[in-house]
Design an enzyme around this catalytic site. Structure first.
Site, PDB file in Angstrom:
ATOM      1  N   ASP A 137     -87.492 -47.868  90.004  1.00 27.38           N
ATOM      2  CA  ASP A 137     -86.085 -48.213  89.782  1.00 27.38           C
ATOM      3  C   ASP A 137     -85.157 -47.579  90.821  1.00 27.38           C
ATOM      4  O   ASP A 137     -84.018 -47.251  90.520  1.00 27.38           O
ATOM      5  CB  ASP A 137     -85.623 -47.807  88.370  1.00 27.38           C
ATOM      6  CG  ASP A 137     -86.526 -48.372  87.299  1.00 27.38           C
ATOM      7  OD1 ASP A 137     -86.853 -49.561  87.399  1.00 27.38           O
ATOM      8  OD2 ASP A 137     -86.929 -47.624  86.393  1.00 27.38           O
ATOM      9  N   LYS A 177     -82.642 -54.478  96.344  1.00 23.58           N
ATOM     10  CA  LYS A 177     -81.560 -54.537  97.316  1.00 23.58           C
ATOM     11  C   LYS A 177     -82.102 -54.373  98.741  1.00 23.58           C
ATOM     12  O   LYS A 177     -81.714 -55.084  99.657  1.00 23.58           O
ATOM     13  CB  LYS A 177     -80.570 -53.414  97.017  1.00 23.58           C
ATOM     14  CG  LYS A 177     -79.404 -53.380  97.952  1.00 23.58           C
ATOM     15  CD  LYS A 177     -78.438 -52.313  97.492  1.00 23.58           C
ATOM     16  CE  LYS A 177     -77.603 -51.874  98.614  1.00 23.58           C
ATOM     17  NZ  LYS A 177     -76.369 -52.173  98.881  1.00 23.58           N
ATOM     18  N   GLY A 234     -89.062 -54.474  87.691  1.00 21.78           N
ATOM     19  CA  GLY A 234     -87.795 -55.171  87.499  1.00 21.78           C
ATOM     20  C   GLY A 234     -86.905 -54.906  88.677  1.00 21.78           C
ATOM     21  O   GLY A 234     -86.606 -53.767  89.002  1.00 21.78           O
ATOM     22  N   HIS A 235     -86.549 -55.961  89.384  1.00 21.01           N
ATOM     23  CA  HIS A 235     -85.609 -55.815  90.492  1.00 21.01           C
ATOM     24  C   HIS A 235     -84.341 -56.550  90.125  1.00 21.01           C
ATOM     25  O   HIS A 235     -84.412 -57.686  89.670  1.00 21.01           O
ATOM     26  CB  HIS A 235     -86.110 -56.519  91.754  1.00 21.01           C
ATOM     27  CG  HIS A 235     -87.415 -56.021  92.264  1.00 21.01           C
ATOM     28  ND1 HIS A 235     -87.682 -54.706  92.464  1.00 21.01           N
ATOM     29  CD2 HIS A 235     -88.515 -56.698  92.653  1.00 21.01           C
ATOM     30  CE1 HIS A 235     -88.904 -54.597  92.954  1.00 21.01           C
ATOM     31  NE2 HIS A 235     -89.428 -55.779  93.056  1.00 21.01           N
ATOM     32  N   THR A 274     -87.133 -53.600  80.348  1.00 26.77           N
ATOM     33  CA  THR A 274     -87.234 -53.251  78.932  1.00 26.77           C
ATOM     34  C   THR A 274     -85.882 -53.055  78.261  1.00 26.77           C
ATOM     35  O   THR A 274     -85.812 -52.980  77.039  1.00 26.77           O
ATOM     36  CB  THR A 274     -88.015 -51.932  78.768  1.00 26.77           C
ATOM     37  OG1 THR A 274     -87.318 -50.931  79.517  1.00 26.77           O
ATOM     38  CG2 THR A 274     -89.428 -52.046  79.266  1.00 26.77           C
TER      39      THR A 274
HETATM   40  P1  IMP Z   1     -96.819 -49.776  82.160  1.00 32.42           P
HETATM   41  O1  IMP Z   1     -96.689 -50.008  83.635  1.00 32.42           O
HETATM   42  O2  IMP Z   1     -96.138 -50.839  81.340  1.00 32.42           O
HETATM   43  O3  IMP Z   1     -98.231 -49.531  81.731  1.00 32.42           O
HETATM   44  O4  IMP Z   1     -96.027 -48.408  81.806  1.00 32.42           O
HETATM   45  C1  IMP Z   1     -96.477 -47.145  82.263  1.00 32.42           C
HETATM   46  C2  IMP Z   1     -95.319 -46.252  82.654  1.00 32.42           C
HETATM   47  O5  IMP Z   1     -94.687 -46.749  83.826  1.00 32.42           O
HETATM   48  C3  IMP Z   1     -94.190 -46.172  81.597  1.00 32.42           C
HETATM   49  O6  IMP Z   1     -93.637 -44.891  81.635  1.00 32.42           O
HETATM   50  C4  IMP Z   1     -93.179 -47.196  82.104  1.00 32.42           C
HETATM   51  O7  IMP Z   1     -91.869 -46.924  81.633  1.00 32.42           O
HETATM   52  C5  IMP Z   1     -93.310 -46.977  83.601  1.00 32.42           C
HETATM   53  N1  IMP Z   1     -92.915 -48.154  84.378  1.00 32.42           N
HETATM   54  C6  IMP Z   1     -93.605 -49.297  84.516  1.00 32.42           C
HETATM   55  N2  IMP Z   1     -92.960 -50.129  85.332  1.00 32.42           N
HETATM   56  C7  IMP Z   1     -91.868 -49.497  85.759  1.00 32.42           C
HETATM   57  C8  IMP Z   1     -90.809 -49.836  86.655  1.00 32.42           C
HETATM   58  O8  IMP Z   1     -90.763 -50.897  87.272  1.00 32.42           O
HETATM   59  N3  IMP Z   1     -89.853 -48.897  86.818  1.00 32.42           N
HETATM   60  C9  IMP Z   1     -89.892 -47.693  86.196  1.00 32.42           C
HETATM   61  N4  IMP Z   1     -90.843 -47.345  85.355  1.00 32.42           N
HETATM   62  C10 IMP Z   1     -91.825 -48.223  85.133  1.00 32.42           C
END
Ligand code: IMP
Length: 427
Positions: free
Chosen positions: A13, A18, A40-41, A300
């Site tokens: 994040d 950007k 997520g972008h 999320t």
């Molecule tokens: P998973 O990738 O859904 O298995 O989640 C594992 C961990 O990575 C969790 O703490 C999520 O909140 C974090 N996470 C997964 N994708 C992102 C992202 O794009 N940005 C920030 N945290 C992420």
């Protein structure tokens, strides 16, 4: 053969959308190499705001071919709805290429993600619940379903059967859930086959040929360095390799082809989900960073945990990724503080530690050692060059650069496409 890797230097994040979009106009291919729709972008183009989860942000640049590499896990229903959402807004998505070797997030992978998190209770990872971990687990266990399997019904059925054999035992006997029917899953997956067919390609060949032809290829990491399965804060990590080496395995391009590795670095730190975070703030400063920085997950909708900049982490990211440059984002969010604390080292059990400890226990005990840097009050969102920034903002950037171990080549001073200061060109 300019092959650039762009990745998050913290916990994700950092504002990669950007940065990729800024480069998008001069880039021929934008490739995602790991992760799935857990990413997520947010990309702002003109007055339009786009939230992308699975698609590479290059999809918004007309001259650019977006590629979903073999290392990505693909939820077909999410992909198709993201594509149709863009089509409805007039974005042409016909150039998209998807690796036939990418693994599919099946409905049972999503179910397993949710039930295991629930089962873990207070030890949960805080996953995005999108089936990412279970899909990578199936890949490594050699019971995964790949995009190419959608085009052979008999193979697909055998593979779904093999995968569900064990999972149904687990779901029914351990988690007290209903078994999932093979036929139902196969039917759902086959329903995606024709819709995805125009995009499926041998992306390894395409990308290597593109590099031979001196095309500009940008590899876009999802999540961030500290969420890497090998180099992150395990087990509070995602199940893939966002770090630079992941671009090679996740796209089928040799390390000798990579020319530049750019780390996206937020001017402060955020994290979603569980796990250690030494500079996390629980006071009104943390609340202010969250509010001003709009720190809420694109995927999320969860509030992000917020804290001050951590130079120990930035140095670590420089090392494990071999970073050549940083893109510093969201500097504008820090406007208005009289003094800005920056974590320069940790104190662990009474000892000062300059580098990220390899021991998980030590990292959990790490307390930030702060240096105070003077803040600024001027609006910096219109700054076009480094010298337009107030002196204290310049000094903040220079201090971060010195502590982090790689040059800061661009600075984000606002969410819009043009609100960026370029110091060194990436191309
Ligand atoms: P998973 O990738 O859904 O298995 O989640 C594992 C961990 O990575 C969790 O703490 C999520 O909140 C974090 N996470 C997964 N994708 C992102 C992202 O794009 N940005 C920030 N945290 C992420």
């Amino acid at each position: 053969m300019p092959a650039l890797v762009l990745l998050g230097a913290q916990w994700g994040d950092e504002g990669k959308g950007k940065a990729t979009d800024l480069l998008g106009g001069s880039v021929d291919y934008v490739v995602r190499y790991q992760g799935g729709n857990n990413a997520g972008h947010t990309v702002v183009v003109g007055d339009q705001k786009y939230a992308l989860h699975l698609l590479p942000s290059g999809i918004l640049s007309p001259g650019c071919t977006p590629v979903i590499g073999n290392g990505v896990v693909v939820d077909p229903s999410v992909l198709l709805s993201e594509l149709s959402g863009l089509n409805e807004r007039g974005v042409d998505t016909s150039k998209l290429l998807i690796s036939g070797n990418a693994h599919i997030i099946t409905p049972y992978n999503v179910t397993v993600d949710k039930v295991t998190e629930r089962f873990l209770g207070k030890r949960k990872i805080g996953t995005t619940g999108r089936g990412i971990g279970p899909t990578y687990a199936d890949k490594i266990n050699r019971v995964g379903i790949r995009v190419q399997d959608l085009y052979d019904e008999s193979i697909l059925t055998q593979k779904v059967e093999a995968a569900l054999d064990v999972k149904n035992q687990m779901l029914t006997k351990l988690y007290n859930r209903r078994a999932i029917a093979v036929g139902q899953v196969v039917e759902e997956l086959l329903g995606y086959a024709d819709k995805l067919a125009p995009y499926v390609a041998d992306t390894v060949l395409v990308l290597n040929e593109a590099l031979e032809q001196d095309k500009v290829v940008l590899f876009e990491g999802g999540q961030g360095t500290l969420l890497d399965i090998d180099h992150g804060t395990y087990p509070f990590v995602t199940s893939s390799n966002p770090t630079a080496g992941g671009a090679c395995t996740g796209a089928g391009v040799g390390p000798t082809k990579i020319s530049r590795v750019i780390g996206i670095l937020k001017a402060y730190t955020t994290r979603v989900g569980a796990g250690p975070f030494p500079t996390e703030l629980f006071d009104e400063d943390g609340e202010a960073l969250r509010r001003i920085g709009g720190e809420r997950g694109v995927t999320t909708g969860r509030d992000r945990r917020c804290g001050w900049f951590d130079a120990v982490i930035a140095r670590y990211a420089t090392r494990v990724n071999g970073l050549t440059d940083f893109f510093l984002t969201k500097l504008d969010v820090l406007t208005g503080w009289e003094q800005i604390p920056v974590c320069v080292a940790y104190e662990i059990d009474g000892k000062r530690v300059e580098e990220l400890p390899y021991s998980q226990t030590d990292f959990h005990h790490a307390k930030p050692v702060y240096e105070m840097l003077p803040g600024w009050n001027e609006d910096i969102s219109k700054a076009k060059s480094f010298s337009d920034l107030p002196k204290n903002a310049q000094a903040y950037v220079k201090a971060l650069e010195e502590m982090s171990g790689a040059p800061i080549s661009a600075i984000g001073v606002g969410p819009g496409r043009t609100e960026t200061i370029e110091i060194n060109s990436f191309l």
